[in-house]
Design a protein around this motif. Structure first.
Motif, PDB file in Angstrom:
ATOM      1  N   SER A  88       0.621  -1.121   0.132  1.00 37.35           N
ATOM      2  CA  SER A  88      -0.043   0.017  -0.176  1.00 37.35           C
ATOM      3  C   SER A  88       0.876   1.266   0.027  1.00 37.35           C
ATOM      4  O   SER A  88       0.482   2.354  -0.558  1.00 37.35           O
ATOM      5  CB  SER A  88      -0.926  -0.062   1.216  1.00 37.35           C
ATOM      6  OG  SER A  88      -0.234  -0.128   2.424  1.00 37.35           O
ATOM      7  N   MET A  89       1.967   1.163   0.369  1.00 33.65           N
ATOM      8  CA  MET A  89       2.959   2.343   0.557  1.00 33.65           C
ATOM      9  C   MET A  89       3.416   2.623  -0.728  1.00 33.65           C
ATOM     10  O   MET A  89       3.811   3.833  -0.819  1.00 33.65           O
ATOM     11  CB  MET A  89       3.984   2.056   1.877  1.00 33.65           C
ATOM     12  CG  MET A  89       3.532   2.086   3.187  1.00 33.65           C
ATOM     13  SD  MET A  89       2.977   3.754   3.747  1.00 33.65           S
ATOM     14  CE  MET A  89       4.563   4.711   3.865  1.00 33.65           C
ATOM     15  N   GLN A  90       3.651   1.769  -1.521  1.00 37.41           N
ATOM     16  CA  GLN A  90       4.108   1.912  -2.634  1.00 37.41           C
ATOM     17  C   GLN A  90       3.023   2.058  -3.918  1.00 37.41           C
ATOM     18  O   GLN A  90       3.457   2.262  -5.016  1.00 37.41           O
ATOM     19  CB  GLN A  90       5.059   0.732  -3.080  1.00 37.41           C
ATOM     20  CG  GLN A  90       6.242   0.540  -2.334  1.00 37.41           C
ATOM     21  CD  GLN A  90       6.163   0.129  -0.816  1.00 37.41           C
ATOM     22  OE1 GLN A  90       5.462  -0.762  -0.641  1.00 37.41           O
ATOM     23  NE2 GLN A  90       6.928   0.840   0.042  1.00 37.41           N
ATOM     24  N   ASN A 123      10.128   3.854  -0.761  1.00 36.49           N
ATOM     25  CA  ASN A 123      10.361   3.359   0.724  1.00 36.49           C
ATOM     26  C   ASN A 123      11.482   4.107   1.202  1.00 36.49           C
ATOM     27  O   ASN A 123      11.961   3.580   2.283  1.00 36.49           O
ATOM     28  CB  ASN A 123      10.295   2.007   0.778  1.00 36.49           C
ATOM     29  CG  ASN A 123       9.911   1.628   2.220  1.00 36.49           C
ATOM     30  OD1 ASN A 123       8.876   2.242   2.768  1.00 36.49           O
ATOM     31  ND2 ASN A 123      10.437   0.469   3.024  1.00 36.49           N
ATOM     32  N   SER A 172      -2.923  -2.065   3.854  1.00 38.28           N
ATOM     33  CA  SER A 172      -2.265  -1.710   4.925  1.00 38.28           C
ATOM     34  C   SER A 172      -3.204  -2.291   6.203  1.00 38.28           C
ATOM     35  O   SER A 172      -2.499  -2.600   7.090  1.00 38.28           O
ATOM     36  CB  SER A 172      -2.329  -0.244   5.208  1.00 38.28           C
ATOM     37  OG  SER A 172      -3.365   0.357   5.151  1.00 38.28           O
TER      38      SER A 172
END
Length: 432
Positions: free
Chosen positions: A45-47, A349, A74
């Motif tokens: 989800s962060m990417q 990240n 997430s």
């Protein structure tokens, strides 16, 4: 004659049915083929945002090839459901074509769900496609411009199976004048905890305990499926870290490091801001006389993919100098270009890029660049954050009894029991 005519009529009907069936089957195959033409890319989800930008830029360069981005949520409950679905697909011969996955440490959740909880172990499980032949014929990739020490961590006897994107280690930059013996820096864990310079004890003993996995060299042999340290050695390391922290708790240093933390762009900018010609950098050393670095984002291709050429084309694009540095490819709009600003180290990240040109762009000051190169040359172990590291982090957490409000630290016997259970759990994870 009538009988022959009837036979001919029946044969004609039979052939018509066969042809119709063949056409229907053919259409079915065509429809199925169209449905499977879509390239699928799995990420965290962060990417997600940056991967979607990357995919859009790649599509622009490749006639709009249809691509779907699959995201591991997430939220833990949703992530568990999605991971179960993806693992079922992979084990049955399907699954996403491309993986662009984070493997950062998780110090907030003891059992955070991960698609590949141990990427290094997964390298030896026939999950990923070997890439050497593809790399040798790549259109954009320039392996000579990569940090080979980091890239080697993604290799098995089959060749390159994981492609690291970014990595980190923990470091400090001091003003040289503040150090008692700047010409004799501790280069191993043993030298560090016995060094008399109070600067190291004041600022490094805390992280040495909290970031204990960095103090180890190689943790495991994944081909033999065994840990490379004993329970007694783990016990000794914990005792050393806690004793060193307790011994340095009375230090009251008036000076501060110029920078400290996980080495990435913000770290380099802090050094840029304060740098002169008299700085000394030291990374948290391991017990093998070097530095342990951790890959934080990596890419791979599913061995099951039916579209290996398209899958590699996307990774070839991703690992180009143009994308890794954020400069982008020329496009109709000279101000933006294709893929401009879509540089993984800054946006995926954090961390240091495996692309040497991109890594150099993290800092503006030549002093900072030189310090970064000096530390990089000391990397002698590269790992991927995994469930093994997670066990060590939570072992330290439990030894500190942080989960009990205002509780005293554990006794020596209680600490030994925590370490024993941790070691047993790590052994079970190796055997799974």
């Amino acid at each position: 004659m009538k009988k022959n005519a009837e036979k001919i009529r029946k044969l004609g009907v039979f052939l018509t049915i066969c042809v119709s069936a063949a056409v229907m089957v053919g259409c079915g195959k065509g429809q199925e083929s169209e449905e499977t033409e879509k390239l699928t890319v799995c990420t965290g989800s962060m990417q997600e945002y940056e991967v979607r930008k990357l995919v859009e830029a790649w599509q622009t360069m490749n006639d709009g090839i249809e691509t779907e981005v699959i995201v591991v949520p997430s939220d833990d409950t949703l992530a568990e459901t999605k991971i179960t679905e993806l693992r079922t697909e992979i084990m049955s011969g399907g699954g996403p074509d491309v993986f662009i996955m984070p493997c950062d440490e998780n110090t907030e959740k003891e059992d955070a769900p991960e698609l590949f909880p141990n990427p290094e172990k997964a390298m030896y499980s026939d999950l990923f496609l070997p890439l050497d032949d593809y790399i040798s014929d790549a259109q954009y990739m320039d392996p000579d411009g990569w940090n080979q020490t980091i890239m080697d961590s993604g290799k098995t006897e089959e060749g390159q199976v994981l492609l690291p994107l970014t990595y980190r280690y923990y470091a400090y930059v001091f003003r040289t004048a503040d150090l008692e013996n700047p010409e004799n820096l501790p280069e191993s864990w043993e030298e560090l905890i016995s060094d008399p310079d109070p600067m190291f004890g004041e600022f490094m003993s805390y992280e040495a305990r909290e970031l204990l996995p960095y103090t180890f060299g190689k943790l495991a042999d994944y081909q033999e499926e065994k840990l490379l340290f004993s329970e007694e050695e783990l016990q000794e390391r914990v005792d050393e870290a806690f004793t060193w922290k307790d011994k340095t708790a009375t230090y009251q240093m008036e000076t501060q490091p110029i920078a400290q933390g996980k080495v990435e762009k913000a770290f380099c900018e802090a050094v840029d801001y304060a740098a002169t010609e008299e700085e000394t950098a030291i990374a948290l050393p391991n017990d093998q006389g070097g530095i342990t670095a951790y890959v934080t984002v990596y890419a791979a291709i599913n061995r099951n993919t039916e579209k290996p050429d398209q899958a590699f084309s996307l990774l070839d694009f991703l690992f180009s100098d143009e994308i890794m540095t954020g400069d982008g490819f020329p496009g109709e709009d000279p101000l933006t270009g294709i893929g401009k600003g879509c540089n993984p180290p800054d946006n995926f990240n954090g961390g240091i890029s495996v692309n040497l040109k991109a890594a150099q762009k993290m800092s503006r000051n030549q002093v900072t660049k030189d310090l970064l190169e000096q530390m990089d040359r000391r990397i002698n172990e590269v790992r991927y954050y995994s469930n093994l590291e997670n066990e060590i982090y939570w072992m330290v957490y439990k030894c500190l009894a942080r989960d009990k409000d205002s509780a005293p630290p554990l006794s020596a016997e209680e600490r030994r029991e925590v370490i024993h259970r941790t070691y047993e759990e790590m052994e079970m994870q190796m055997a799974e």
